[in-house]
Design an enzyme around this catalytic site. Structure first.
Site, short mmCIF file in Angstrom:
data_model
loop_
_atom_site.label_atom_id
_atom_site.label_comp_id
_atom_site.label_asym_id
_atom_site.label_seq_id
_atom_site.Cartn_x
_atom_site.Cartn_y
_atom_site.Cartn_z
CG ASP A 718 -2.16 0.93 0.96
OD1 ASP A 718 -2.35 1.37 -0.21
OD2 ASP A 718 -2.88 1.23 1.92
CE LYS A 720 -2.89 5.06 0.69
NZ LYS A 720 -4.31 4.91 0.55
CG ASN A 723 -0.39 4.57 3.70
OD1 ASN A 723 -1.13 5.21 4.45
ND2 ASN A 723 -0.81 3.57 2.94
CG ASP A 736 -2.54 1.92 6.34
OD1 ASP A 736 -2.87 0.83 6.87
OD2 ASP A 736 -3.25 2.51 5.52
CB THR A 755 -3.81 3.01 -3.44
OG1 THR A 755 -3.84 2.87 -2.01
CG2 THR A 755 -4.40 4.34 -3.84
#
Ligand SMILES: Nc1ncnc2c1ncn2[C@@H]1O[C@H](COP(=O)(O)OP(=O)(O)OP(=O)(O)O)[C@@H](O)[C@H]1O
Ligand SMILES: Nc1nc2c(ncn2[C@@H]2O[C@@H]3COP(=O)(O)O[C@H]3[C@H]2O)c(=O)[nH]1
Ligand SMILES: Nc1nc2c(ncn2[C@@H]2O[C@@H]3COP(=O)(O)O[C@H]3[C@H]2O)c(=O)[nH]1
Length: 905
Positions: A718, A720, A723, A736, A755
């Protein structure tokens, strides 16, 4: 491949079938005394008693020492009747909870293991496809029960460290509520993705698996016309002793009236078994009558022993006069010491069976000169075959025929004499008795040994006995890999003899680094049992004269040992120890000790608050609060548990630390280190985009975090800018871990999550993904940091996926992306996961060595001496100015959830 033999376990199993009720009788004190005296008598008689010369010679052979050893060891231990009864009771208690099936297989895990191993084991796997056919027809309920209760599990066990497995089924898809942010975290598959159903084991494989255990023991009938009630020790004639009388050879017992011939034995009987409708084979009827005998004996072993004694005496009287009763039957106690014990003792050894040699044409050795032939004869060799197929040749003191006795099944192979040989036969009852005794002795030896091992010394006696009961002893030769890093493991080892070397393969160089030596009393193998089954190091046999280990299965380990603190943490690496210390610090903090200062962010399941502990205003923490009901609704329980586990163990300065978790009826809480520099996304939003060197710094932080995770086989999934949090110095940390997952080596995962802008094509196409998906997202992150927008952006997720599937080459790179940067991005965003930089041979260091990172001070980054490009303004430990403002939750408190799914959180 190593083949090992564990007679002790087998005994336990067969005795449970054969009436343990009378076991006590076998152990009356006077019996023990007699056994001891018998032993002495036999030894004393060796040089002087010509009439029992064979028996005497046999006592020095390995086969007979097996017997003698048992007796003398028993007397050495001087177990009182009380002790033995106790042990026996424990064995019995154990048996009560296990089915006969389990016992014969020793235990379910062993059985499972064994079944799978057998598929790779030439010894027993020849007939995988024929299992059904060769199984005798089931007749009536009782027979069927017998068949089932006599699973064909043998005790020649292969190396337990290599265990084939089937891929785990794909995880369920799950939906996560849309994030409040631009790049939503998704866990819903795109509708056009081809969903791969969990891999199925073909029905044939399944059948093979479930049947494979039967193959070894199922229904082969022995060519030997000897009784199935005997185990035979193949005797090697002793050269130093008086040679056995050549002429005339001792008259073979009636049962073995002629040399065994392959053509008339296994082939015939095999045919009978395969054509059950024609007529019941004699072997099967024998089998049946034996089964009922067995069940009779089960009810009254004592009675049987009495009968046996009478029978024995009668037989002895009828037997050839040149073998003394004492020698042939090993006598009743009366024979040996004249004291007339009331408890009968089973015969130890019946007279020697002499089998004539079967000439093998084409055997050069036997065709050659007389002298050589004589040598061959002296070897006393037998040939093992099955269905006419040659399996092996045995000579010397080998035990044959134990399987049919131990498993109450028909003979599993044909034994043919290929030279003249003397075989010593032991009656079923006697063999079982010996085996049981050796089993009990072994149990006592093991518990004594365990008591001497420091980590076990405080365990209760009954726990030690339970452990001893299930121990298997294994032996290794110098250089053997007892455990191989990355292999699946289901066993825990205690070294009982010798030394082993521990090595760990280096991530970069793939070289094995020496870690430590372990010796007698040390243990290993706990990590795979505590974690995800994978071995974390190599264990190599170091001692020139081999290593012996006591092996414990996963089930026993979990039940009896896994909670010992010393076991949990003995081999923690430095990072893990440090982490443990940190967690220890927070042990006594409770939820009620925390005071909320402000809201830092809002995630999918609730808010993240800045908190302080009562009484300590020098530090602050981030408390993530998640609604249990919402986690359940979106079926994210597994992800949350995994998040807790991975973050709670991670000890990396590029990963936000989780200190403690709490729960109540409504929420789960995670107490983490706070990163008050805010989200990288917020800075990016404010700045528009970053220059090359700023991007390099943040990308490098992520590379470090990935290096840490990937070397532990953890995929993040995840990535991005939302995060990535900055600490007050400006270093970036990954937060996260809701989609992070620990993978098995070489395995992929299929959960659709991440995502949209950041997911790799193989995730969209549901082809299975692994850590290489993180390298894809690293390329996307670089692009977004350099330009302010991710490369693959559509007006909705489906459009985004379509753009992703067109590949990176279809994307136009803005001018501000340098050639080196675009080269690295393209190398990270390859359609084919195997071609991505970082995933190839050199690992993540290939990324670090890329031209775009030329001159980058990696060492400074790792030691936090490098000056970050942006220093956030953080005035105090409670300064939240780098975070947006969040209104109060309009939804109010969620409903209670007391279902208990979160008990391990
Ligand atoms: N340790 C922390 N220090 C400071 N802020 C934090 C911390 N952890 C989380 N936050 C803030 O809270 C936000 C939400 O946290 P997090 O991403 O862990 O929640 P989530 O429910 O997993 O979110 P998402 O829906 O994006 O997956 C973060 O984006 C960040 O702004
Ligand atoms: N099934 C099998 N038995 C073997 C093999 N090698 C030796 N044996 C012995 O052959 C014996 C035949 O009778 P049992 O089945 O009672 O016990 C068997 C084993 O003791 C082998 O490779 N396979
Ligand atoms: N990972 C690791 N394992 C070690 C170390 N020293 C001994 N071991 C043992 O090596 C074993 C290899 O298999 P496991 O991972 O099951 O358990 C491991 C530990 O019991 C060490 O320093 N690190």
């Amino acid at each position: 491949m190593k083949i090992k033999h564990y007679p002790g376990k087998a005994v336990d199993a067969s005795l449970s079938l054969e009436g343990s009720s009378a076991m006590g009788a076998l152990y009356e004190e006077n019996w023990l005394r007699a056994a001891n005296q018998a032993n002495q008598a036999i030894q004393a008689s060796q040089p002087t008693r010509p009439t029992s010369s064979k028996l005497i010679r046999q006592s020095s052979s390995a086969g007979s020492s097996f017997l003698i050893e048992g007796i003398s060891a028993l007397s050495k231990y001087q177990m009182t009747l009380e002790n033995i009864r106790q042990l026996e009771q424990q064995s019995r208690d154990k048996r009560i909870v296990s089915t006969i099936k389990e016992l014969n297989g020793y235990r379910p895990s062993a059985l499972q293991h064994h079944q799978q191993q057998q598929m790779h084991n030439g010894w027993v796997a020849e007939d995988q496809d024929e299992i059904e056919e060769i199984r005798p027809p089931v007749e009536g309920k009782e027979k069927s029960a017998n068949l089932q209760e006599s699973p064909a599990v043998n005790h020649y066990v292969l190396d337990p460290t290599e265990r084939p497995r089937f891929p785990r089924p794909r995880q369920q898809f799950s939906v996560k509520p849309p994030s409040l942010r631009r790049s939503q975290t998704m866990s819903q598959p795109p509708s056009f993705a081809t969903l791969r159903s969990p891999q199925k084991i073909s029905s044939k494989t399944q059948q093979n698996l479930s049947n494979s255990s039967s193959s070894a023991y199922s229904t082969f009938s022995s060519a030997a016309e000897d009784s199935q009630d005997q185990v035979v020790i193949c005797q090697q004639p002793q050269r130093l002793m008086a040679p056995p009388p050549r002429e005339p050879p001792p008259e073979p017992p009636k049962r073995v009236s002629k040399p065994l011939s392959r053509s008339q034995t296994s082939v015939q009987r095999y045919a009978t078994i395969r054509m059950p409708n024609q007529s019941m084979s004699s072997s099967r009827s024998i089998g049946r009558s034996r089964d009922s005998n067995a069940s009779l004996r089960r009810h009254s072993l004592e009675q049987a022993i009495k009968e046996l004694k009478l029978e024995e005496e009668k037989e002895v009287r009828q037997k050839s006069p040149h073998i003394s009763p004492a020698a042939s039957s090993n006598g009743s106690s009366k024979d040996l010491n004249g004291e007339g014990f009331c408890i009968p003792r089973p015969r130890l050894i019946v007279p020697v069976h002499t089998y004539a040699r079967r000439r093998r044409t084409g055997n050069l050795k036997e065709q050659s000169s007389g002298g050589q032939e004589e040598d061959a004869e002296k070897d006393g060799r037998v040939e093992v075959s099955r269905e006419g197929k040659y399996l092996s040749t045995l000579s010397g003191a080998k035990v044959l025929g134990e399987l049919a006795i131990l498993y109450n099944c028909q003979r599993t192979a044909t034994i043919t004499a290929i030279t003249e040989c003397n075989l010593w036969a032991i009656e079923r009852q006697c063999f079982q008795t010996i085996m049981m005794r050796t089993g009990l002795i072994r149990q006592a030896e093991y518990s004594d040994f365990l008591k001497s091992v420091p980590i076990f010394k405080d365990l209760a006696d009954d726990t030690l006995i339970k452990i001893s009961d299930v121990l298997e002893e294994t032996h290794y030769q110098r250089g053997d890999y007892i455990v191989r890093q990355g292999a699946r493991g289901d066993t825990f080892f205690i070294i009982s003899k010798g030394k082993v070397r521990v090595t760990i393969k280096q991530q970069d160089t793939q070289e094995e680094k020496f870690i430590r030596m372990l010796g007698k009393g040390d243990f290993f193998g706990e990590k795979a049992l505590q974690g995800d089954d994978l071995r974390t190091a190599n264990i190599i046999c170091e001692s020139a004269d081999g290593v012996s280990c006591l092996v414990i299965d996963r089930e026993t380990f979990n039940q009896l040992i896994s909670n010992l603190d010393e076991i949990k943490h003995r081999y923690d690496d430095e990072g893990a120890m440090e982490r443990r210390k940190i967690n220890e610090e927070f042990r006594d903090i409770n939820l009620t000790d925390l005071r909320v200062i402000a809201t830092l962010g809002v995630g999918g399941f609730g808010r993240v608050e800045l908190v302080q502990t009562n009484g300590d205003s020098s530090r602050s923490f981030a408390l993530k609060q998640m609604k249990k009901s919402q986690i359940v609704e979106t079926r994210q329980q597994q992800h949350i548990m995994s998040e807790k586990e991975i973050m709670g163990e991670a000890n990396c300065q590029f990963i936000v630390k989780l200190f403690k978790t709490f729960k109540d009826k409504k929420y789960l809480y995670m107490l983490m280190e706070s990163c008050l520099g805010g989200e990288l996304w917020t800075i990016l939003r404010d700045k528009g985009n970053f220059d090359d060197s700023t991007t390099r710094f943040y990308t490098a932080c992520v590379v470090e975090a990935f290096d840490y995770l990937h070397s532990r086989n953890i995929i993040y999934r995840d990535l991005k800018p939302e995060n990535l949090l900055l600490n007050e110095r400006g270093y970036v940390k990954l937060v996260d871990f809701g989609f992070a997952k620990k993978l098995q080596t070489g395995r992929k995962t299929w959960t659709f999550c991440g995502t949209p802008e950041y997911v790799a094509p193989e995730v969209i196409l549901n082809r299975g993904h692994d850590i290489s998906a993180d390298y894809w997202s690293l390329g996307v992150l670089m692009f977004e940091l350099l330009t302010g927008t991710p490369p693959f952006t559509g007006s909705d997720p489906m459009r985004t996926y379509n753009i992703i599937l067109k590949g990176i080459d279809a994307i136009e790179f803005p001018r501000n992306i340098t050639r080196n940067a675009s080269n690295l991005i393209k190398k990270l965003c390859r359609d084919n996961p195997a071609e991505r930089l970082g995933y190839q041979r050199g690992g993540i260091s290939e990324i670090q060595k890329h031209k775009w990172f030329d001159g980058f001070y990696w060492w400074g980054l790792q030691n936090c001496t490098l000056e970050p490009p942006i220093k956030p303004a953080v005035k105090s430990v409670v300064d939240t100015t780098n975070f947006d403002d969040y209104p109060a939750d309009p939804e109010g408190p969620p409903p209670d959830d007391v279902t208990g799914w979160d008990k391990d959180f």
